[in-house]
Design a protein around this motif. Structure first.
Motif, short mmCIF file in Angstrom:
data_model
loop_
_atom_site.label_atom_id
_atom_site.label_comp_id
_atom_site.label_asym_id
_atom_site.label_seq_id
_atom_site.Cartn_x
_atom_site.Cartn_y
_atom_site.Cartn_z
N CYS A 64 -28.62 36.70 91.70
CA CYS A 64 -28.05 35.38 91.40
C CYS A 64 -27.89 35.19 89.89
O CYS A 64 -26.85 34.73 89.42
CB CYS A 64 -28.95 34.30 91.98
N THR A 67 -24.92 37.26 88.74
CA THR A 67 -23.66 36.66 89.15
C THR A 67 -23.32 35.47 88.27
O THR A 67 -22.18 35.32 87.81
CB THR A 67 -23.73 36.21 90.62
N GLU A 68 -24.28 34.60 88.03
CA GLU A 68 -24.05 33.42 87.21
C GLU A 68 -23.76 33.81 85.75
O GLU A 68 -22.94 33.16 85.09
CB GLU A 68 -25.24 32.47 87.28
#
Length: 74
Positions: A64, A67-68
Motif C-alpha cells: 500500500c 502504491t501510494e
C-alpha cells in the motif's frame, strides 16, 4: 532509522520516493519478513518475530505504501 530521538520508542525507516521504487522497498512487498532486529544505542538487541498472519499484513501494508508513493510522485 532516519528520524529524531524520541522517548516514545518510535522508529522511522526512510525510503526516497523516486519514479522507480527502490529495490529494498520493493522487496518488502514481495518477501515475507519473519523477524525484525533493532539494536539500541547501548548495543542491546530487541527481536520481534512475526507470525504468518503478521507477515502477510506487513507485505500488504508495504504494498500500500509503495502504491501510494507512486501516486504522489506523478
Amino acid at each position: 532509522n532516519g528520524g529524531t530521538m524520541n522517548c516514545e520508542g518510535f522508529f522511522h525507516i526512510i525510503f526516497r520516493n523516486t519514479p522507480t521504487p527502490q529495490s529494498a522497498m520493493q522487496k518488502l512487498t514481495t518477501t515475507k519478513v519473519v523477524s525484525l532486529l533493532f539494536t539500541g544505542n547501548n548495543k542491546r538487541e530487541t527481536k520481534i518475530e512475526l507470525n504468518p498472519e503478521q507477515q502477510l499484513l506487513f507485505m500488504q501494508v508495504a504494498g500500500c505504501l509503495l502504491t501510494e508513493a507512486k501516486a504522489i510522485i506523478k
